[in-house]
Enzyme design. Structure first.
Site, PDB file in Angstrom:
ATOM      1  N   ASN A  14       0.859  -1.186   0.000  1.00 17.81           N
ATOM      2  CA  ASN A  14       0.000   0.000   0.000  1.00 17.81           C
ATOM      3  C   ASN A  14       0.901   1.243   0.000  1.00 17.81           C
ATOM      4  OD1 ASN A  14      -1.381   2.292   1.118  1.00 17.81           O
ATOM      5  ND2 ASN A  14      -3.052   0.949   1.718  1.00 17.81           N
ATOM      6  N   HIS A  17       0.917   6.239   1.859  1.00 18.64           N
ATOM      7  CA  HIS A  17       1.652   7.212   2.670  1.00 18.64           C
ATOM      8  C   HIS A  17       2.789   7.909   1.929  1.00 18.64           C
ATOM      9  CE1 HIS A  17      -1.090   6.610   5.724  1.00 18.64           C
ATOM     10  NE2 HIS A  17      -0.624   5.484   6.208  1.00 18.64           N
ATOM     11  N   HIS A  50      -5.784   3.549  -1.463  1.00 20.50           N
ATOM     12  CA  HIS A  50      -7.109   3.859  -0.909  1.00 20.50           C
ATOM     13  C   HIS A  50      -7.513   5.245  -1.383  1.00 20.50           C
ATOM     14  CE1 HIS A  50      -9.706   4.096   3.043  1.00 20.50           C
ATOM     15  NE2 HIS A  50     -10.429   4.240   1.950  1.00 20.50           N
ATOM     16  N   ARG A  52      -9.726   7.863  -0.758  1.00 18.73           N
ATOM     17  CA  ARG A  52     -10.635   8.254   0.318  1.00 18.73           C
ATOM     18  C   ARG A  52     -11.569   9.351  -0.145  1.00 18.73           C
ATOM     19  NH1 ARG A  52      -8.628   6.437   5.556  1.00 18.73           N
ATOM     20  NH2 ARG A  52     -10.401   7.614   6.292  1.00 18.73           N
ATOM     21  N   ARG A  56      -7.391  12.656   1.157  1.00 16.06           N
ATOM     22  CA  ARG A  56      -6.291  13.183   1.984  1.00 16.06           C
ATOM     23  C   ARG A  56      -4.920  12.724   1.508  1.00 16.06           C
ATOM     24  NH1 ARG A  56      -7.492   9.817   7.425  1.00 16.06           N
ATOM     25  NH2 ARG A  56      -9.326  11.120   7.280  1.00 16.06           N
ATOM     26  N   GLU A  77      -8.754   0.341  -2.721  1.00 15.23           N
ATOM     27  CA  GLU A  77      -9.554   0.355  -1.494  1.00 15.23           C
ATOM     28  C   GLU A  77     -10.527   1.517  -1.596  1.00 15.23           C
ATOM     29  OE1 GLU A  77      -7.314   0.729   2.059  1.00 15.23           O
ATOM     30  OE2 GLU A  77      -6.282  -1.164   1.770  1.00 15.23           O
ATOM     31  N   THR A 108      -8.555   3.261   8.784  1.00 14.59           N
ATOM     32  CA  THR A 108      -9.771   2.472   8.712  1.00 14.59           C
ATOM     33  C   THR A 108     -10.069   1.839  10.074  1.00 14.59           C
ATOM     34  OG1 THR A 108      -9.177   1.997   6.440  1.00 14.59           O
ATOM     35  CG2 THR A 108     -10.913   0.671   7.385  1.00 14.59           C
ATOM     36  N   GLU A 158     -10.878  -9.655   3.367  1.00 13.40           N
ATOM     37  CA  GLU A 158      -9.619  -9.265   3.998  1.00 13.40           C
ATOM     38  C   GLU A 158      -9.883  -9.142   5.496  1.00 13.40           C
ATOM     39  OE1 GLU A 158      -6.953  -6.615   2.066  1.00 13.40           O
ATOM     40  OE2 GLU A 158      -6.494  -5.547   3.928  1.00 13.40           O
ATOM     41  N   HIS A 198      -3.646  -4.612   7.929  1.00 20.65           N
ATOM     42  CA  HIS A 198      -3.760  -3.460   8.836  1.00 20.65           C
ATOM     43  C   HIS A 198      -2.851  -3.640  10.051  1.00 20.65           C
ATOM     44  CE1 HIS A 198      -5.590   0.345  10.013  1.00 20.65           C
ATOM     45  NE2 HIS A 198      -5.220  -0.039  11.210  1.00 20.65           N
TER      46      HIS A 198
HETATM   47  N1  PXP Z   1      -5.923  -3.232   4.376  1.00 25.50           N
HETATM   48  C1  PXP Z   1      -6.906  -2.303   4.469  1.00 25.50           C
HETATM   49  C2  PXP Z   1      -8.275  -2.674   4.060  1.00 25.50           C
HETATM   50  C3  PXP Z   1      -6.606  -1.004   4.934  1.00 25.50           C
HETATM   51  O1  PXP Z   1      -7.579  -0.084   5.009  1.00 25.50           O
HETATM   52  C4  PXP Z   1      -5.286  -0.684   5.278  1.00 25.50           C
HETATM   53  C5  PXP Z   1      -4.952   0.698   5.731  1.00 25.50           C
HETATM   54  O2  PXP Z   1      -5.123   1.600   4.691  1.00 25.50           O
HETATM   55  C6  PXP Z   1      -4.304  -1.682   5.125  1.00 25.50           C
HETATM   56  C7  PXP Z   1      -4.659  -2.945   4.700  1.00 25.50           C
HETATM   57  C8  PXP Z   1      -2.857  -1.424   5.408  1.00 25.50           C
HETATM   58  O3  PXP Z   1      -2.685  -1.091   6.737  1.00 25.50           O
HETATM   59  P1  PXP Z   1      -1.281  -0.527   7.208  1.00 25.50           P
HETATM   60  O4  PXP Z   1      -1.060   0.771   6.506  1.00 25.50           O
HETATM   61  O5  PXP Z   1      -1.467  -0.396   8.675  1.00 25.50           O
HETATM   62  O6  PXP Z   1      -0.245  -1.558   6.839  1.00 25.50           O
END
Ligand code: PXP
Length: 253
Positions: A14, A17, A50, A52, A56, A77, A108, A158, A198
């Site tokens: 992901n 960030h 994601h 959003r 953001r 996402e 989330t 998930e 997550h």
């Molecule tokens: N899976 C989902 C559905 C999420 O919403 C997130 C956070 O955006 C993640 C995985 C990844 O989480 P993390 O950034 O804490 O690794």
């Protein structure tokens, strides 16, 4: 049914960030799509972003560029709300993961309300399936939800690993791990493909990677954080080693 060897475990990286950092200064860099290109070259099996409602971090144009350039599957996402569903139908990403979304939250919080919000989720799943998008549902690991999940008609779930990752002590962590294991077994038995994500980092990913029903992990924050010091390829390589070692050990008993 999904078919996989006990060793196969995908890593979805992901890159949200990277966009968070860009948005913090309103510059054009760092570019999350460039991060995705580096990630796929460094062993990411997929890229997750994601989009959003408050935009953001990831922007609509990021998703469009990512879909045009990525060689590995892109997992979008998104919340199961009409405005987002319209965008996703147009973009038709190979994968989507439906998540709950409230504007004020930092990340989330909790999984989807698959019972209370079943109609909206079912509608989004069907509309995305019609454009060829394979949808997963981000859910808390509660076996009691599986009947509602199956009724919605998505092929994958998930598991939300936040409660496991945030557990304050070993007893609580073991209890959360037990929930993840029980849910994974029941979900796979119900014919669902099982993903998890997550709050995972190299120190806690092993126990989740060892759940042999899990075929995909989606990890963002910890990989991007490690990348600040190590570089993105090294951060991804370290994560892949940690998860695949745990999976191999579990599969070999
Ligand atoms: N899976 C989902 C559905 C999420 O919403 C997130 C956070 O955006 C993640 C995985 C990844 O989480 P993390 O950034 O804490 O690794």
């Amino acid at each position: 049914m999904t078919h996989h060897t006990p060793h196969s475990l995908r890593l979805g990286v992901n890159v949200d960030h990277v966009a968070t950092l860009r948005q913090a200064r309103g510059t054009s860099y760092p570019d999350p799509v460039e991060a995705a290109m580096i990630a796929q070259g460094a062993g990411a099996d997929g890229i997750t972003v994601h989009l959003r409602e408050d935009r953001r971090h990831i922007q609509d144009a990021d998703v469009e560029r990512l879909l045009a350039k990525a060689l590995v599957p892109v997992n979008l996402e998104m919340a199961a709300v009409p405005a987002m569903t319209v965008i996703a139908e147009r973009l038709a990403p190979p994968r989507a993961c439906l998540v709950p979304e409230r504007r004020e939250e930092v990340t989330t919080e909790g999984g989807l309300d698959v019972r209370g919000n079943a109609a909206a989720i079912t509608d989004t799943v069907a509309r995305l399936a019609a454009v060829g998008t394979r949808v997963s549902l981000f859910v808390d690991p509660k076996p009691a939800l599986i009947e509602a999940i199956v009724a919605i008609g998505a092929p994958a779930v998930e598991m939300h690993t936040g409660a496991y990752a945030d557990a304050p002590n070993a007893t609580a962590r073991d209890a959360e791990l037990g929930r993840l294991r029980a849910f994974a077994t029941a979900a796979a038995a119900a014919g669902l493909e099982v993903h998890a994500g997550h709050g995972l980092h190299t120190g806690n990913v092993g126990a989740v990677a060892a759940i042999t029903e899990v075929v995909e992990l989606n990890i963002g924050h910890a990989i991007i954080a490690d990348a600040v010091f190590q570089g993105l390829p090294a951060a991804i390589a370290t994560m892949r080693r940690a998860m695949l070692r745990a999976r191999r050990e579990a599969a070999n008993g």
